[in-house]
Scaffold this motif. Structure first.
Motif, PDB file in Angstrom:
ATOM      1  N   PRO A 187       0.834  -1.193   0.000  1.00 47.23           N
ATOM      2  CA  PRO A 187       0.000   0.000   0.000  1.00 47.23           C
ATOM      3  C   PRO A 187       0.872   1.249   0.000  1.00 47.23           C
ATOM      4  O   PRO A 187       2.039   1.207   0.434  1.00 47.23           O
ATOM      5  CB  PRO A 187      -0.793  -0.098   1.311  1.00 47.23           C
ATOM      6  N   GLY A 188       0.323   2.355  -0.481  1.00 44.45           N
ATOM      7  CA  GLY A 188       1.055   3.610  -0.481  1.00 44.45           C
ATOM      8  C   GLY A 188       1.523   3.963   0.916  1.00 44.45           C
ATOM      9  O   GLY A 188       0.869   3.659   1.912  1.00 44.45           O
ATOM     10  N   GLY A 189       2.693   4.576   0.981  1.00 45.16           N
ATOM     11  CA  GLY A 189       3.208   5.042   2.258  1.00 45.16           C
ATOM     12  C   GLY A 189       4.019   4.020   3.033  1.00 45.16           C
ATOM     13  O   GLY A 189       4.500   4.315   4.123  1.00 45.16           O
ATOM     14  N   ILE A 190       4.164   2.800   2.485  1.00 49.76           N
ATOM     15  CA  ILE A 190       4.910   1.748   3.190  1.00 49.76           C
ATOM     16  C   ILE A 190       6.074   1.275   2.331  1.00 49.76           C
ATOM     17  O   ILE A 190       5.912   0.984   1.152  1.00 49.76           O
ATOM     18  CB  ILE A 190       4.005   0.555   3.548  1.00 49.76           C
ATOM     19  N   ALA A 191       7.241   1.190   2.935  1.00 46.09           N
ATOM     20  CA  ALA A 191       8.403   0.534   2.326  1.00 46.09           C
ATOM     21  C   ALA A 191       8.596  -0.766   3.087  1.00 46.09           C
ATOM     22  O   ALA A 191       8.503  -0.796   4.315  1.00 46.09           O
ATOM     23  CB  ALA A 191       9.642   1.403   2.460  1.00 46.09           C
ATOM     24  N   ALA A 192       8.812  -1.856   2.364  1.00 49.38           N
ATOM     25  CA  ALA A 192       8.954  -3.157   3.029  1.00 49.38           C
ATOM     26  C   ALA A 192       9.664  -4.137   2.119  1.00 49.38           C
ATOM     27  O   ALA A 192       9.784  -3.920   0.912  1.00 49.38           O
ATOM     28  CB  ALA A 192       7.588  -3.712   3.424  1.00 49.38           C
ATOM     29  N   SER A 193      10.112  -5.237   2.727  1.00 47.89           N
ATOM     30  CA  SER A 193      10.751  -6.316   1.990  1.00 47.89           C
ATOM     31  C   SER A 193      10.549  -7.609   2.767  1.00 47.89           C
ATOM     32  O   SER A 193      10.452  -7.587   3.993  1.00 47.89           O
ATOM     33  CB  SER A 193      12.246  -6.022   1.820  1.00 47.89           C
ATOM     34  N   ILE A 194      10.487  -8.708   2.029  1.00 47.09           N
ATOM     35  CA  ILE A 194      10.251 -10.039   2.600  1.00 47.09           C
ATOM     36  C   ILE A 194      11.325 -10.986   2.079  1.00 47.09           C
ATOM     37  O   ILE A 194      11.738 -10.883   0.918  1.00 47.09           O
ATOM     38  CB  ILE A 194       8.884 -10.605   2.158  1.00 47.09           C
ATOM     39  N   SER A 195      11.719 -11.955   2.901  1.00 51.07           N
ATOM     40  CA  SER A 195      12.580 -13.047   2.449  1.00 51.07           C
ATOM     41  C   SER A 195      12.194 -14.309   3.199  1.00 51.07           C
ATOM     42  O   SER A 195      11.698 -14.248   4.326  1.00 51.07           O
ATOM     43  CB  SER A 195      14.049 -12.716   2.718  1.00 51.07           C
ATOM     44  N   HIS A 196      12.414 -15.444   2.551  1.00 50.58           N
ATOM     45  CA  HIS A 196      12.142 -16.718   3.213  1.00 50.58           C
ATOM     46  C   HIS A 196      13.149 -17.749   2.740  1.00 50.58           C
ATOM     47  O   HIS A 196      13.671 -17.685   1.628  1.00 50.58           O
ATOM     48  CB  HIS A 196      10.718 -17.214   2.971  1.00 50.58           C
ATOM     49  N   SER A 197      13.446 -18.676   3.643  1.00 51.67           N
ATOM     50  CA  SER A 197      14.382 -19.749   3.335  1.00 51.67           C
ATOM     51  C   SER A 197      14.076 -20.926   4.246  1.00 51.67           C
ATOM     52  O   SER A 197      13.974 -20.752   5.469  1.00 51.67           O
ATOM     53  CB  SER A 197      15.823 -19.264   3.557  1.00 51.67           C
ATOM     54  N   ARG A 198      13.905 -22.094   3.657  1.00 53.36           N
ATOM     55  CA  ARG A 198      13.703 -23.340   4.408  1.00 53.36           C
ATOM     56  C   ARG A 198      12.611 -23.224   5.477  1.00 53.36           C
ATOM     57  O   ARG A 198      12.777 -23.647   6.598  1.00 53.36           O
ATOM     58  CB  ARG A 198      15.019 -23.810   5.007  1.00 53.36           C
ATOM     59  N   GLY A 199      11.486 -22.612   5.119  1.00 50.80           N
ATOM     60  CA  GLY A 199      10.343 -22.542   6.018  1.00 50.80           C
ATOM     61  C   GLY A 199      10.388 -21.429   7.051  1.00 50.80           C
ATOM     62  O   GLY A 199       9.545 -21.367   7.931  1.00 50.80           O
ATOM     63  N   ILE A 200      11.351 -20.525   6.942  1.00 51.26           N
ATOM     64  CA  ILE A 200      11.461 -19.387   7.860  1.00 51.26           C
ATOM     65  C   ILE A 200      11.361 -18.113   7.034  1.00 51.26           C
ATOM     66  O   ILE A 200      11.966 -18.011   5.964  1.00 51.26           O
ATOM     67  CB  ILE A 200      12.802 -19.420   8.622  1.00 51.26           C
ATOM     68  N   ALA A 201      10.584 -17.150   7.536  1.00 54.95           N
ATOM     69  CA  ALA A 201      10.425 -15.884   6.823  1.00 54.95           C
ATOM     70  C   ALA A 201      10.814 -14.722   7.730  1.00 54.95           C
ATOM     71  O   ALA A 201      10.636 -14.778   8.951  1.00 54.95           O
ATOM     72  CB  ALA A 201       8.989 -15.712   6.358  1.00 54.95           C
ATOM     73  N   VAL A 202      11.344 -13.686   7.106  1.00 54.83           N
ATOM     74  CA  VAL A 202      11.658 -12.435   7.785  1.00 54.83           C
ATOM     75  C   VAL A 202      11.137 -11.290   6.921  1.00 54.83           C
ATOM     76  O   VAL A 202      10.967 -11.440   5.710  1.00 54.83           O
ATOM     77  CB  VAL A 202      13.176 -12.261   8.030  1.00 54.83           C
ATOM     78  N   ALA A 203      10.889 -10.158   7.556  1.00 56.02           N
ATOM     79  CA  ALA A 203      10.440  -8.976   6.818  1.00 56.02           C
ATOM     80  C   ALA A 203      10.904  -7.731   7.552  1.00 56.02           C
ATOM     81  O   ALA A 203      11.111  -7.755   8.774  1.00 56.02           O
ATOM     82  CB  ALA A 203       8.921  -8.969   6.682  1.00 56.02           C
ATOM     83  N   VAL A 204      11.068  -6.659   6.808  1.00 54.86           N
ATOM     84  CA  VAL A 204      11.320  -5.341   7.361  1.00 54.86           C
ATOM     85  C   VAL A 204      10.275  -4.407   6.770  1.00 54.86           C
ATOM     86  O   VAL A 204       9.827  -4.602   5.640  1.00 54.86           O
ATOM     87  CB  VAL A 204      12.753  -4.823   7.060  1.00 54.86           C
ATOM     88  N   ALA A 205       9.867  -3.408   7.550  1.00 52.54           N
ATOM     89  CA  ALA A 205       8.868  -2.452   7.071  1.00 52.54           C
ATOM     90  C   ALA A 205       9.058  -1.126   7.780  1.00 52.54           C
ATOM     91  O   ALA A 205       9.528  -1.076   8.924  1.00 52.54           O
ATOM     92  CB  ALA A 205       7.455  -2.985   7.314  1.00 52.54           C
ATOM     93  N   GLY A 206       8.687  -0.067   7.112  1.00 56.00           N
ATOM     94  CA  GLY A 206       8.744   1.262   7.703  1.00 56.00           C
ATOM     95  C   GLY A 206       7.987   2.236   6.830  1.00 56.00           C
ATOM     96  O   GLY A 206       7.598   1.915   5.700  1.00 56.00           O
ATOM     97  N   PRO A 207       7.776   3.445   7.324  1.00 57.52           N
ATOM     98  CA  PRO A 207       7.075   4.453   6.521  1.00 57.52           C
ATOM     99  C   PRO A 207       7.936   4.889   5.336  1.00 57.52           C
ATOM    100  O   PRO A 207       9.128   5.164   5.489  1.00 57.52           O
ATOM    101  CB  PRO A 207       6.842   5.603   7.503  1.00 57.52           C
TER     102      PRO A 207
END
Length: 183
Positions: free
Chosen positions: A51-71
């Motif tokens: 959505p507008g106004g959000i910067a984010a990224s996702i990654s996953h490996s071997r059944g584990i996921a991480v993400a970062v997000a901010g305005p």
């Protein structure tokens, strides 16, 4: 997780479905931790449609996921990468340009360093590609230079575009890297 995301996941084959669901779950948690509300996060090709106004990224490996997000008004673009599976050292030429080869270090640690460099470039690519457009075609279009406990990544053909990449080598093998693009 929203109903729209669950519906979209049902159209995906496994293991893509599982990766999508754990990735979206991680993204929603990261957004909440940053005080943001996302609503459904669907897809634009392989990337999340944020959505507008959000910067984010996702990654996953071997059944584990991480993400970062901010305005987005504070963070122009973010990238994260999690790697838990080693790369063969013979793949180094696919990741590193000739000037980066010394970053592999001594032969006894080169495979682990390659995984870390790959993860750093993946995180930087995710942070810089929205800002450079199609000019950034792949990992070899990025140049890493050591910078403290991480790297400074620059996009070939866009010297004004760079990202600071933080690196954590994981104790059981693997790497977690996150990148913040400079405006």
């Amino acid at each position: 997780m929203t109903d729209e995301e669950r519906q979209l996941a049902r159209t995906m084959p496994q293991p893509r479905r599982g990766d999508f669901l754990i990735g979206r779950s991680a993204l929603h948690r990261a957004a909440r931790a940053a005080g943001l509300s996302t609503g459904p996060v669907l897809c634009d090709g392989p990337r999340p449609r944020l959505p507008g106004g959000i910067a984010a990224s996702i990654s996953h490996s071997r059944g584990i996921a991480v993400a970062v997000a901010g305005p987005a008004d504070r963070y122009p673009a973010l990238g994260v990468d999690l790697e838990l599976t080693e790369l063969p050292l013979r793949a180094a030429h696919l990741v590193l340009g000739e000037p980066e080869r010394p970053l592999l270090g001594p032969a006894r640690t080169a495979a682990r360093r390659l995984l870390t460099l790959y993860s750093a470039k993946e995180a930087a690519f995710k942070a810089l590609s929205p800002l450079t457009g199609p000019a950034l075609r792949g990992l070899r279009d990025l140049r890493l230079t050591p910078d403290g406990a991480g790297y400074l990544a620059r996009a070939a053909g866009h010297p004004e575009r760079s990202a600071r990449v933080s690196v954590r080598e994981l104790p059981q093998g693997g790497a977690l890297c996150w990148a913040l693009a400079h405006p």
